[in-house]
Design an enzyme around this catalytic site. Structure first.
Site, mmCIF file in Angstrom:
data_model
loop_
_atom_site.group_PDB
_atom_site.id
_atom_site.type_symbol
_atom_site.label_atom_id
_atom_site.label_comp_id
_atom_site.label_asym_id
_atom_site.label_seq_id
_atom_site.Cartn_x
_atom_site.Cartn_y
_atom_site.Cartn_z
ATOM 1 C CG HIS A 67 8.113 0.121 5.899
ATOM 2 N ND1 HIS A 67 8.656 -1.150 5.426
ATOM 3 C CD2 HIS A 67 6.890 0.001 6.213
ATOM 4 C CE1 HIS A 67 7.403 -1.471 6.553
ATOM 5 N NE2 HIS A 67 6.239 -1.170 6.331
ATOM 6 N N GLY A 89 5.492 -9.822 4.305
ATOM 7 C CA GLY A 89 5.611 -9.683 5.389
ATOM 8 C C GLY A 89 4.865 -10.687 6.931
ATOM 9 C CG MET A 131 -1.312 -1.213 1.261
ATOM 10 S SD MET A 131 -3.281 -0.804 1.849
ATOM 11 C CE MET A 131 -3.270 -0.509 3.431
ATOM 12 C CG HIS A 189 7.211 -1.983 1.895
ATOM 13 N ND1 HIS A 189 6.429 -1.081 2.999
ATOM 14 C CD2 HIS A 189 5.657 -2.742 2.363
ATOM 15 C CE1 HIS A 189 6.348 -0.668 3.077
ATOM 16 N NE2 HIS A 189 5.109 -2.233 2.494
HETATM 17 O O1 PAF Z 1 0.390 -5.811 4.262
HETATM 18 C C1 PAF Z 1 -0.410 -5.100 2.644
HETATM 19 O O2 PAF Z 1 0.404 -4.279 2.350
HETATM 20 C C2 PAF Z 1 -1.339 -4.773 2.487
HETATM 21 O O3 PAF Z 1 -3.025 -5.632 2.885
HETATM 22 C C3 PAF Z 1 -1.998 -5.719 1.291
HETATM 23 C C4 PAF Z 1 -1.199 -7.170 0.885
HETATM 24 C C5 PAF Z 1 -1.003 -4.534 0.054
HETATM 25 C C6 PAF Z 1 -3.232 -5.656 0.358
HETATM 26 O O4 PAF Z 1 -4.051 -4.361 0.016
#
Ligand code: PAF
Length: 281
Positions: free
Chosen positions: A34, A148, A30, A37
């Protein structure tokens, strides 16, 4: 070379068509990227020839009183992070191009996996995650998708959906990345003051108390949870939402620590909701 950015499933589909002979690693996010990710992206790059990242703040997974409007959005910074990390293509759809509308077909994970932990207070959240992740997996059709372990309930539910709906993808769970204090990296840490961040370190510190007891062969769940709450009480600013010991796959509560179990916690500091977990055994 500039990182290609696609905003509709069709555009991305055309790009992917000419890359289908390569293995595709996909990191759905989303945004507000950071270090956590980045570790997913690194792994996707290592294990595949093409790494695709999506950034979509999914309205379906936010409740009416949650932080959808305030959720950090920093596309330009995220783009640079992705480019530097060697991502091959970025998918940044709008709600309209994702086909979000009022009467939308939704994916409903098993109720028993959504009733505890975060699902207890976030009605509709995992249905929203399940629907959007299923759509993204259908659009990208990756060989592997990376999530994660910090979002342990989400990960267990996604694994289950992929199995139950025969979606041909390997779901890879990646370890939680932590600051030196032990605080798990999260997009929502941005909301915390410096003092709040340092107080939030109590979350991981307290979870570790349960592992210390487990190392002494303690199997009684009440005692394991009590060790955590005792440590939590040293930081009154932390408001506990839940603390549960559950089976890591089914997410059902356990009454004795016989096998590896997921110890998961959620709570608030400075009104920011934080979650974390550890596997104890
Ligand atoms: O973990 C996230 O950032 C969100 O829940 C995801 C998996 C991208 C779904 O919108």
């Amino acid at each position: 070379m500039n990182l290609p950015l696609f905003t509709t499933p069709n555009e991305l589909g055309h790009y992917l068509q000419s890359h289908r002979s390569q293995s595709i690693g996909f990191v759905p996010t989303m945004g507000a990227l950071h270090l956590g990710h980045q570790s997913l992206i690194d792994r996707a790059r290592r294990e595949n020839t093409l790494a695709i990242v999506s950034i979509f703040v999914n309205p379906l997974q936010f409740g009416a009183n949650e932080d959808l409007d305030l959720y950090p959005r920093q596309l330009e910074i995220d783009r640079v992070i992705c480019q530097t990390a060697g991502v091959d293509a970025l998918f940044v759809p709008s709600p309209t191009s994702m086909g979000l509308k009022d009467a939308l077909t939704q994916v409903i994970p098993p109720a028993m996996m959504m009733s505890g932990l975060c699902g207890r207070t976030r009605a509709g959240h995992f249905q929203g995650v399940a629907t959007i992740v299923t759509k993204l997996l259908n659009i990208v059709q990756p060989d592997r998708a990376y999530f994660g372990e910090k979002d342990a309930q989400q990960l267990a539910i996604i694994r289950r959906i992929v199995t139950d709906l025969n979606i041909p993808v390997d779901i890879i769970g990646c370890p939680t990345l932590r600051a030196d204090s032990g605080l798990a990296h999260s997009s929502r840490n941005q909301y915390l003051s410096i003092a709040g961040r340092s107080q939030a370190a109590v979350i991981y510190r307290s979870l570790q108390q349960a592992q210390k007891l487990a190392d002494l062969q303690e199997v009684n769940v009440d005692k394991l949870l009590a060790a955590v709450t005792t440590e939590l009480s040293t930081v009154p600013a932390f408001q506990l939402e839940y603390l549960e010991l559950v089976d890591p796959e089914t997410l059902q509560p356990i009454d004795r620590l016989n096998n590896a179990a997921l110890l998961a916690i959620a709570g608030r500091i400075e009104n920011t909701r934080l979650i974390d977990n550890v596997i104890i055994s």
